[in-house]
Design an enzyme around this catalytic site. Sequence first.
Site, mmCIF file in Angstrom:
data_model
loop_
_atom_site.group_PDB
_atom_site.id
_atom_site.type_symbol
_atom_site.label_atom_id
_atom_site.label_comp_id
_atom_site.label_asym_id
_atom_site.label_seq_id
_atom_site.Cartn_x
_atom_site.Cartn_y
_atom_site.Cartn_z
ATOM 1 C CB CYS A 1 -29.660 -5.888 -5.567
ATOM 2 S SG CYS A 1 -30.102 -5.484 -7.265
ATOM 3 N NE ARG B 1 -3.446 0.371 2.814
ATOM 4 C CZ ARG B 1 -4.689 0.820 2.620
ATOM 5 N NH1 ARG B 1 -4.909 2.097 2.455
ATOM 6 N NH2 ARG B 1 -5.706 0.008 2.575
ATOM 7 C CE1 TYR C 1 -3.835 -5.682 -0.178
ATOM 8 C CE2 TYR C 1 -2.955 -3.559 0.504
ATOM 9 C CZ TYR C 1 -2.825 -4.933 0.388
ATOM 10 O OH TYR C 1 -1.672 -5.542 0.818
#
Length: 419
Positions: free
Chosen positions: A360, A285, A389
């Site tokens: 949904c 990261r 990520y």
Amino acid sequence: MIDLPPSSGGSPALPASSIPEPVRAVLLGMAGDPGRPVGGYVFDPGVAAARAERLRAALPDWARVCYSVKANSYPPVLDALASRVDGFEVASAAEVDLARAAGPGHLLVASGPGKSLPTLRRILEREVDLINVDSPLELARVDRAARELGVEAAVAVRVNPRRVDLVGSLAMGGAATQFGVSEQDVPAVLAAAARYPSVRVTGFHVHAVCNNLDAEAQADYVRWCLEWSTRTAARHGVPLAVVDVGGGLGVPFEGERPFDLARFGELLARIRPPAGCMVIFEPGRYLVAEAGWYAAEVLDVKHTYGTRFVVLRGGINHFQLPTSWDIRHRFAVLPVDAWPYDCPRPAATGVPVTVVGELCTPEDTLARDVTVDRARAGDLVVFPMAGSYGYEFAMPLFLGHPPAERWVVGQPDRGGAPS
């Protein structure tokens, strides 16, 4: 059940000017086509490369940097990092292939809490340099795979310490987790390893947390890893050739203080690893978060029981990180002038909105209670700090909508299936 991101309490969205001009150019060049709504990532590999260069310059000469491919496996990003890192940390045979494609000669380190026999065969066939093992059974699997291939496997035992004095967004050490061997069980694992002729224990792996922002605590942790590994290796007759201290260097989100890289390097310079011992860092990261932006077109703006919803062409099927990691992830709204429909344009002006996706489920929520100057159907919502990520961490198959697209700065490309 996935928790929704925490409320931002009405804090303002980022200004559109906070999105770099080259990124805006890519996105606005594709906006306005109702048949191809925007939903995907823009990457600037040069940002990742510059970040790696700064890290390399700050670390002592004894440090080896192996980029963690899981953070972002997009080939243009790997290509940009290849000449600026010593190697790659991989968690599957597919990631090994991606790392090898970025260039030959890199150090490859394999990690992960569960490695099957087929996976171990494949990564040994691809000549991975080091396997971080997480259990006694995994040692047996490594030995079997190595014997079947007629090779010797170099391994490091991953250790879960009794205590970890680091704070981060995810804990993988100092607590009950699926990662590594409990500190008190390390002697038994080393004794078991001695029974396997095709396994050679070369050292230890300790990866404790993700996204730590305290440079002094991180340096103390590296020192502890080296001291503990030196003592344990001497006590059990392990020729200490490698200590893998994992990743964990943090990037700041809303209101957080950045990791002090200069101070970290200054403190590490005072540490002297044992002679002949390679010290591996596995940043992921930290190198790529700032190199990516997730953008999605606003499909609708709705007002329901006191809440204004901005509905995106995307969501957690593209970008799950804010929901999974409980992040107040700020965004900007890029205005798009084109409006192709013969009806009023729904909008929210000067009010807090909740940003949701096209799936949904109410769990498809990326930000809550963020005040926007204006957000209209057809505009673009852009999340910075989305280079890690993101694409790989999403759930693209739920409902079967088209997956996120990926573009590189300077190369707007709408190839692939239409949205």
